[in-house]
Design a protein around this motif. Structure first.
Motif, PDB file in Angstrom:
ATOM      1  N   LYS A 156     -20.061  53.879 -30.066  1.00 33.03           N
ATOM      2  CA  LYS A 156     -19.322  53.953 -28.807  1.00 33.03           C
ATOM      3  C   LYS A 156     -20.233  54.317 -27.644  1.00 33.03           C
ATOM      4  O   LYS A 156     -20.139  53.728 -26.566  1.00 33.03           O
ATOM      5  CB  LYS A 156     -18.193  54.976 -28.913  1.00 33.03           C
ATOM      6  CG  LYS A 156     -17.378  55.111 -27.629  1.00 33.03           C
ATOM      7  CD  LYS A 156     -16.210  56.063 -27.782  1.00 33.03           C
ATOM      8  CE  LYS A 156     -15.410  56.147 -26.488  1.00 33.03           C
ATOM      9  NZ  LYS A 156     -14.242  57.046 -26.617  1.00 33.03           N
ATOM     10  N   GLU A 157     -21.090  55.300 -27.813  1.00 32.32           N
ATOM     11  CA  GLU A 157     -21.996  55.755 -26.763  1.00 32.32           C
ATOM     12  C   GLU A 157     -23.376  56.007 -27.358  1.00 32.32           C
ATOM     13  O   GLU A 157     -23.521  56.110 -28.583  1.00 32.32           O
ATOM     14  CB  GLU A 157     -21.490  57.048 -26.099  1.00 32.32           C
ATOM     15  CG  GLU A 157     -20.234  56.878 -25.287  1.00 32.32           C
ATOM     16  CD  GLU A 157     -19.848  58.157 -24.549  1.00 32.32           C
ATOM     17  OE1 GLU A 157     -18.881  58.096 -23.783  1.00 32.32           O
ATOM     18  OE2 GLU A 157     -20.504  59.214 -24.740  1.00 32.32           O
ATOM     19  N   ILE A 158     -24.360  56.144 -26.468  1.00 32.43           N
ATOM     20  CA  ILE A 158     -25.708  56.485 -26.904  1.00 32.43           C
ATOM     21  C   ILE A 158     -26.141  57.733 -26.144  1.00 32.43           C
ATOM     22  O   ILE A 158     -26.111  57.757 -24.904  1.00 32.43           O
ATOM     23  CB  ILE A 158     -26.687  55.321 -26.684  1.00 32.43           C
ATOM     24  CG1 ILE A 158     -26.185  54.087 -27.447  1.00 32.43           C
ATOM     25  CG2 ILE A 158     -28.088  55.703 -27.134  1.00 32.43           C
ATOM     26  CD1 ILE A 158     -27.102  52.886 -27.357  1.00 32.43           C
ATOM     27  N   VAL A 159     -26.523  58.755 -26.883  1.00 29.80           N
ATOM     28  CA  VAL A 159     -26.881  60.056 -26.313  1.00 29.80           C
ATOM     29  C   VAL A 159     -28.401  60.198 -26.277  1.00 29.80           C
ATOM     30  O   VAL A 159     -29.085  59.911 -27.265  1.00 29.80           O
ATOM     31  CB  VAL A 159     -26.266  61.208 -27.134  1.00 29.80           C
ATOM     32  CG1 VAL A 159     -26.653  62.556 -26.539  1.00 29.80           C
ATOM     33  CG2 VAL A 159     -24.748  61.061 -27.199  1.00 29.80           C
ATOM     34  N   PHE A 160     -28.897  60.667 -25.139  1.00 30.71           N
ATOM     35  CA  PHE A 160     -30.327  60.846 -24.920  1.00 30.71           C
ATOM     36  C   PHE A 160     -30.593  62.331 -24.694  1.00 30.71           C
ATOM     37  O   PHE A 160     -30.009  62.948 -23.805  1.00 30.71           O
ATOM     38  CB  PHE A 160     -30.785  60.031 -23.719  1.00 30.71           C
ATOM     39  CG  PHE A 160     -30.446  58.569 -23.851  1.00 30.71           C
ATOM     40  CD1 PHE A 160     -31.337  57.671 -24.408  1.00 30.71           C
ATOM     41  CD2 PHE A 160     -29.199  58.097 -23.420  1.00 30.71           C
ATOM     42  CE1 PHE A 160     -31.008  56.334 -24.545  1.00 30.71           C
ATOM     43  CE2 PHE A 160     -28.864  56.761 -23.550  1.00 30.71           C
ATOM     44  CZ  PHE A 160     -29.773  55.877 -24.114  1.00 30.71           C
ATOM     45  N   GLU A 161     -31.483  62.886 -25.494  1.00 30.69           N
ATOM     46  CA  GLU A 161     -31.766  64.318 -25.434  1.00 30.69           C
ATOM     47  C   GLU A 161     -33.223  64.540 -25.057  1.00 30.69           C
ATOM     48  O   GLU A 161     -34.128  63.896 -25.590  1.00 30.69           O
ATOM     49  CB  GLU A 161     -31.471  64.955 -26.793  1.00 30.69           C
ATOM     50  CG  GLU A 161     -31.551  66.458 -26.804  1.00 30.69           C
ATOM     51  CD  GLU A 161     -31.093  67.013 -28.146  1.00 30.69           C
ATOM     52  OE1 GLU A 161     -31.980  67.398 -28.939  1.00 30.69           O
ATOM     53  OE2 GLU A 161     -29.874  67.051 -28.391  1.00 30.69           O
TER      54      GLU A 161
END
Length: 356
Positions: free
Chosen positions: A135-140
């Motif tokens: 659904k989404e892509i998280v960048f840390e």
């Protein structure tokens, strides 16, 4: 006899804070399309992270078919893109909101433009694939610290919807202006998200995680939201696309000018399409006339220079304004939409001038 030489004059960053470091680009005194590192604005939420061997490894996991880690040198060997992209802090010009709001009191210089080189994110994700549940892509990032409103420590992390993540120009960047990204700007790896405010372009990137649910970290669902109400979260919406905007670089506000011919000039930019028109008023908005806008750049995201020749034949006080229009028909408004965190200011640029 020792010859006298004129000193080399250059503008310096304008300090808004030191820990964490937040400094403005001297936007009123630059004429180059590309901002040099020495003048590039700085926006941080936490102290600078330490760079270690782990900083040169990027992991990709979550809802993917083949979790992977990528080495820095591996990314350098991949096909790359090079794009001219302006980065604008969502709080740029926050100090102009009325009523006043809390936060870094930026003037107009929380924006800079550079040449970014890197690997398209969607090409990188071809190596891992995505599950149907994505659904989404998280960048840390590697930067972390405490917040005054929440207990514990937090890393700076943001997410993108799949559509924006898979845009062909969303980059995992490793170079700025032909050199490795400077430490203060996210070395060794930084996400670059054209057209969106710069909070999306996560620095010191350490991990990419594909999720099946909405990411609700504090820099996603608390900060970088438009809150139209002072004491309520009613009607909040996320900050995303840069709004059409312009700035009068010269003359400076409250300048005193001689009667005669003067050049009014500045910049315009937008997150939707390109700048098509800039108009100038020298009578406080009573009348508007077209400025000369530089030819449309082949660089899709670049800011635009404009200028207007003004003949000031009468002494007195003048209010000069600029407003820009982009190719999607968005027009810079007379007043910015107030929101309690002070994001997205894009009202007419206004300077007050005295002619003697």
């Amino acid at each position: 006899m020792v010859p006298l030489h004129s000193p080399i004059l250059k503008p310096y960053l304008i300090t808004r804070g030191l820990v964490p470091e937040n400094q403005e680009h001297p936007i009123h005194f630059v004429s180059a399309a590309i901002t040099p590192e020495s003048s590039f604005y700085l926006r941080n939420h936490f102290p600078y992270p330490r760079i270690s061997e782990q900083s040169f490894v990027l992991s990709v996991g979550g809802e993917v078919q083949k979790p992977r880690t990528f080495q820095y040198q591996e990314l350098l060997r991949m096909p790359f893109k090079e794009l001219i992209v302006p980065l604008e802090c969502a709080g740029n010009n926050r100090g102009l909101f009325r009523p006043r709001v809390f936060g870094e009191q930026w003037g107009g210089g929380a924006i800079s433009q550079g040449v970014w080189r890197g690997v398209a994110l969607r090409e990188l994700l071809r190596y891992t694939g995505l599950q149907a549940s994505a659904k989404e892509i998280v960048f840390e990032g590697h930067d972390f610290g405490r917040r005054p409103d929440l207990e514990g420590e937090f890393v700076f992390a943001r997410s993108l919807p799949l559509e924006k993540a898979f845009h062909p120009d969303t980059l995992i960047a490793y170079a700025l202006n032909g050199e490795p990204i400077p430490y203060k700007h996210g070395y060794p790896l930084r996400l670059i998200v054209p057209q969106w405010y710069a909070m999306a372009s996560v620095k010191w990137l350490r991990s990419i995680t594909v999720t099946r649910t909405h990411f609700n970290g504090p820099f996603q669902d608390i900060d970088y939201m438009f809150y139209p109400e002072k004491d309520s979260d009613t009607g909040k919406i996320p900050v995303t696309t840069i709004q059409v905007n312009s700035i009068i670089q010269q003359p400076l506000n409250r300048s005193v000018l001689d009667k005669g011919m003067h050049q009014i000039y500045g910049l315009a930019w937008t997150g939707t399409g390109s700048i098509k028109k800039v108009e100038i008023s020298t009578d406080g908005g009573g009348n508007w006339r077209p400025a000369v806008v530089q030819p449309e750049s082949p660089n899709a995201y670049s800011w635009t220079f404009w200028n207007y020749t003004w003949f000031a034949d009468q002494k007195g006080e003048y209010t000069i304004m600029s407003r820009a229009t982009d190719s999607f028909g968005f027009v810079q408004p007379a007043a910015a939409k107030w929101n309690r965190k002070g994001y997205g200011y894009n009202a007419y640029s206004v300077v007050h001038i005295k002619v003697e």
